[in-house]
Design a protein around this motif. Structure first.
Motif, PDB file in Angstrom:
ATOM      1  N   TYR A  35     -11.414  -8.130   2.892  1.00 13.74           N
ATOM      2  CA  TYR A  35     -10.517  -7.621   3.929  1.00 13.74           C
ATOM      3  C   TYR A  35     -10.467  -6.090   3.949  1.00 13.74           C
ATOM      4  O   TYR A  35     -10.013  -5.494   4.914  1.00 13.74           O
ATOM      5  N   LEU A  36     -10.898  -5.458   2.870  1.00 16.36           N
ATOM      6  CA  LEU A  36     -10.845  -3.998   2.776  1.00 16.36           C
ATOM      7  C   LEU A  36     -12.170  -3.428   3.285  1.00 16.36           C
ATOM      8  O   LEU A  36     -13.028  -3.013   2.509  1.00 16.36           O
ATOM      9  N   LYS A  37     -12.321  -3.415   4.589  1.00 11.64           N
ATOM     10  CA  LYS A  37     -13.601  -3.075   5.238  1.00 11.64           C
ATOM     11  C   LYS A  37     -14.121  -1.684   4.878  1.00 11.64           C
ATOM     12  O   LYS A  37     -15.320  -1.474   4.810  1.00 11.64           O
ATOM     13  N   GLU A  50      -3.931 -11.151   5.622  1.00 14.17           N
ATOM     14  CA  GLU A  50      -4.941 -10.241   5.081  1.00 14.17           C
ATOM     15  C   GLU A  50      -4.285  -9.238   4.145  1.00 14.17           C
ATOM     16  O   GLU A  50      -3.294  -8.601   4.497  1.00 14.17           O
ATOM     17  N   TYR A  51      -4.859  -9.107   2.939  1.00 12.30           N
ATOM     18  CA  TYR A  51      -4.338  -8.096   2.021  1.00 12.30           C
ATOM     19  C   TYR A  51      -4.777  -6.715   2.510  1.00 12.30           C
ATOM     20  O   TYR A  51      -5.725  -6.581   3.285  1.00 12.30           O
ATOM     21  N   TRP A  52      -4.057  -5.679   2.058  1.00 12.63           N
ATOM     22  CA  TRP A  52      -4.307  -4.331   2.532  1.00 12.63           C
ATOM     23  C   TRP A  52      -3.807  -3.319   1.517  1.00 12.63           C
ATOM     24  O   TRP A  52      -3.097  -3.672   0.571  1.00 12.63           O
ATOM     25  N   ARG A  53      -4.207  -2.074   1.695  1.00 15.41           N
ATOM     26  CA  ARG A  53      -3.744  -0.976   0.844  1.00 15.41           C
ATOM     27  C   ARG A  53      -2.995   0.031   1.700  1.00 15.41           C
ATOM     28  O   ARG A  53      -3.431   0.357   2.807  1.00 15.41           O
ATOM     29  N   ASP A  54      -1.881   0.528   1.161  1.00 16.66           N
ATOM     30  CA  ASP A  54      -1.102   1.510   1.906  1.00 16.66           C
ATOM     31  C   ASP A  54      -1.594   2.926   1.591  1.00 16.66           C
ATOM     32  O   ASP A  54      -2.554   3.111   0.842  1.00 16.66           O
ATOM     33  N   SER A  73      -0.401 -12.877   9.872  1.00 19.65           N
ATOM     34  CA  SER A  73      -1.548 -12.340   9.142  1.00 19.65           C
ATOM     35  C   SER A  73      -1.313 -12.423   7.632  1.00 19.65           C
ATOM     36  O   SER A  73      -0.238 -12.074   7.132  1.00 19.65           O
ATOM     37  N   HIS A  93      -1.871  -1.979  -3.420  1.00 18.27           N
ATOM     38  CA  HIS A  93      -2.512  -3.162  -2.838  1.00 18.27           C
ATOM     39  C   HIS A  93      -1.426  -4.183  -2.489  1.00 18.27           C
ATOM     40  O   HIS A  93      -0.664  -4.599  -3.354  1.00 18.27           O
TER      41      HIS A  93
END
Length: 191
Positions: free
Chosen positions: A68-70, A167-171, A165, A176
């Motif tokens: 998910y971390l494109k 999807e994991y993400w980073r701020d 959603s 994380h």
């Protein structure tokens, strides 16, 4: 408590690469999995320990991280895993044996979390190349690779987003975030 240990056991993708693991520490993790349930008690899993800096360096280029971390190419030097466990199954293992893989992997990661370590189950691995590099027996196939180390990132659990959603993400502070569905969302309505 088990609930706290499960919350602590996240999929870590960045580690303190300086903290290495000994063979004995890795064997202790596998020993937990050895004692876990196994379908028909067949106990088919076999493990290849990877813990020297050289072998870890040989394995790393054949792993993929954080789908998910494109825009993230994966852990950088200094934050890569300090060890790996290559989990293998016999080529003729039936479908039920993949249940063993999940049970063993989760058991290993819970045992690691209990020690203050972390890990990540990697299914996206160039299995043919890893098989060749580590001279794994032809009768065994790689089921999963577990990356291990002392976590060098903060992972937090958030509620799933309003749009559903997960999807994991980073701020912006590189924390994380892992969205989890509400407990009630997992239940099938009772009749």
């Amino acid at each position: 408590m088990l609930h706290d240990l499960v919350k602590k056991n996240r999929s870590y993708r960045r580690f303190d690469e300086e903290r290495r693991f000994s063979r004995e520490e890795l064997l202790a993790l596998i020993d937990h999995a050895r004692l876990a349930p196994s379908a028909m008690n067949l106990q088919p899993l076999r493990y290849r320990l990877v813990y020297s800096p050289e072998e870890c360096g040989s394995l790393f280029p054949h792993t993929r991280w954080g789908g998910y971390l494109k825009d993230w190419p994966g852990p950088q030097p200094g934050e890569r895993p300090a060890a790996y466990l290559i989990m293998c199954l016999p080529s003729e293992a039936g479908r039920m044996q993949f249940i063993d893989t999940g049970i063993a992997a989760q058991t290993i990661l819970l045992a690691a979390a209990e020690q203050g370590w972390g890990g990540c189950m990697l299914g996206s691995v160039n299995k043919e190349e890893v098989q060749r590099i580590f001279c794994l027996p032809e009768a065994l196939e790689i089921a999963l690779v577990i990356a291990l180390g002392v976590p060098a990132e903060q992972v937090v659990i958030d509620p799933a987003r309003a749009d559903g959603s997960i999807e994991y993400w980073r701020d912006g502070e590189d924390i994380h975030h892992v969205p989890k569905l509400d407990l009630e969302d997992l239940l099938i309505p009772e009749s």
